[in-house]
Design an enzyme around this catalytic site. Structure first.
Site, PDB file in Angstrom:
ATOM      1  N   GLY A  28       0.807  -1.215   0.000  1.00  0.00           N
ATOM      2  CA  GLY A  28       0.000   0.000   0.000  1.00  0.00           C
ATOM      3  C   GLY A  28       0.836   1.259   0.000  1.00  0.00           C
ATOM      4  O   GLY A  28       0.512   2.225   0.687  1.00  0.00           O
TER       5      GLY A  28
ATOM      6  N   SER B 255       1.591   3.559  -2.395  1.00  0.00           N
ATOM      7  CA  SER B 255       1.485   4.533  -3.482  1.00  0.00           C
ATOM      8  C   SER B 255       1.241   5.956  -2.996  1.00  0.00           C
ATOM      9  O   SER B 255       1.393   6.912  -3.758  1.00  0.00           O
ATOM     10  CB  SER B 255       0.381   4.120  -4.469  1.00  0.00           C
TER      11      SER B 255
ATOM     12  N   GLY C 228       0.480   8.556   0.965  1.00  0.00           N
ATOM     13  CA  GLY C 228       0.295   8.622   2.417  1.00  0.00           C
ATOM     14  C   GLY C 228       1.477   8.095   3.215  1.00  0.00           C
ATOM     15  O   GLY C 228       2.640   8.313   2.879  1.00  0.00           O
TER      16      GLY C 228
ATOM     17  N   ASP D 166      -2.692  -6.839  -5.301  1.00  0.00           N
ATOM     18  CA  ASP D 166      -3.583  -6.762  -4.148  1.00  0.00           C
ATOM     19  C   ASP D 166      -2.983  -7.588  -3.021  1.00  0.00           C
ATOM     20  O   ASP D 166      -2.724  -8.786  -3.186  1.00  0.00           O
ATOM     21  CB  ASP D 166      -4.957  -7.313  -4.550  1.00  0.00           C
TER      22      ASP D 166
ATOM     23  N   TYR E 186     -13.089  -2.590  13.432  1.00  0.00           N
ATOM     24  CA  TYR E 186     -11.823  -2.004  13.001  1.00  0.00           C
ATOM     25  C   TYR E 186     -10.745  -2.262  14.048  1.00  0.00           C
ATOM     26  O   TYR E 186      -9.607  -2.618  13.720  1.00  0.00           O
ATOM     27  CB  TYR E 186     -11.980  -0.501  12.757  1.00  0.00           C
TER      28      TYR E 186
ATOM     29  N   LYS F 283      -7.039  -4.096  13.506  1.00  0.00           N
ATOM     30  CA  LYS F 283      -5.742  -3.463  13.778  1.00  0.00           C
ATOM     31  C   LYS F 283      -5.009  -4.178  14.916  1.00  0.00           C
ATOM     32  O   LYS F 283      -3.796  -4.379  14.849  1.00  0.00           O
ATOM     33  CB  LYS F 283      -5.912  -1.979  14.100  1.00  0.00           C
TER      34      LYS F 283
END
Length: 283
Positions: free
Chosen positions: A19, A21, A23, A76, A170, A174
């Site tokens: 992930g 790409s 941020g 993915d 969530y 995490k």
């Protein structure tokens, strides 16, 4: 005078980031690249998104502009074959894997009765399954590295009922990432691989924040992703045994390296405290 750990060269070290790409993932990739690392980015974004900046290809261009070598893998993290391609790319292109950054994550915080089952599944698949798949695929190569780390973007386990009740699904996903990291720290204690977690003290000005209602105001009270990049680099510069089994908050990591003035990262005088991070007593 010797350099601080956060300034240690990462030349010839190869980092695989899920992930990455944009941020926080991209900030960590760039922090590694500025120190000379090879960086393989696994992300789904091959084409520009109407609401999100950047693609995996533009991210690799930034990595190379920052001084590192980069490779893009469009894939993915939920798919075993895509994860294998990312690891194989690191091995074929750069000779191995030294660092894994489990950054890819999905978030949905609706109340339980309103949370779609597909969103629940998505969080478990990306956050927990993705972390498992990428780490598992990299482990044979990490064992051969002289400086192996697996850094997972997950919070310290905080059993405060406030956080348990705020968004249980969530939180489960995490904390699942954190438990995997802590579990691997024990399982591979003799392998000289540093399994650690990193979490921000405050909101970070990413698209996840700016796309919220009042996103512009929230972004002004959020720190730059660069703080997570710098904190990650500081952790990854330390000996594996020193960080194994630990969960870090970004500002604490930097303070350990003597960096206490965080104004360069923005957010103003009172940046918004992130979820899972309790306010200090008396505040």
């Amino acid at each position: 005078m010797s350099s601080s750990p956060s300034e240690t060269s990462f030349t010839d070290r190869t980092v695989v980031v899920s992930g990455g790409s944009r941020g926080i993932g991209l900030a960590i990739a760039l922090a590694a690249a500025r120190r000379g690392a090879n960086v393989v980015l696994l992300a789904k974004t091959a084409e520009p998104h109407p609401k999100l900046p950047g693609t995996v290809h533009t991210a690799v261009a930034e990595v190379e502009a920052a001084g590192g070598k980069g490779a893009a893998v469009v894939g993915d993290v939920r798919k075993e074959e895509d994860v294998a391609r990312a690891v194989d790319t690191a091995v074929d292109r750069f000779g191995g894997v030294d660092i894994v950054v489990n950054n890819a994550s999905a978030i949905a915080t609706e109340p339980t009765e309103h949370l779609a089952v597909k969103k629940f599944d998505l969080m478990m698949d990306i956050n927990v399954r993705g972390t498992f798949l990428l780490t598992k695929a990299a482990l044979p190569h990490l064992r051969r590295s002289a400086s192996a780390h697996v850094l997972t973007l997950a919070p310290p386990l905080n059993m405060n009922p406030h956080w348990l009740g705020a968004h249980p699904s969530y939180t489960l996903s995490k904390y699942g990432m954190t438990l995997l990291s802590l579990g691997w720290a024990g399982e591979y204690a003799e392998a000289n691989i540093g399994f650690s977690c990193l979490w921000p003290e405050t909101y970070i000005a990413t698209s996840a924040v700016t796309n919220l209602a009042d996103g512009d105001a929230l972004a002004k009270a959020s720190r730059s992703p660069d703080i997570m990049g710098d904190a990650a680099a500081a952790i990854l510069a330390r000996p594996a045994a020193d960080v194994n089994g630990r969960c870090y908050i970004d500002s604490d990591v930097l303070a350990e390296d003597g960096v206490t003035d965080l104004s360069r990262y923005g957010g103003g005088d009172s940046p918004i405290r992130d979820i899972f991070v309790d306010a200090p007593e008396g505040s």
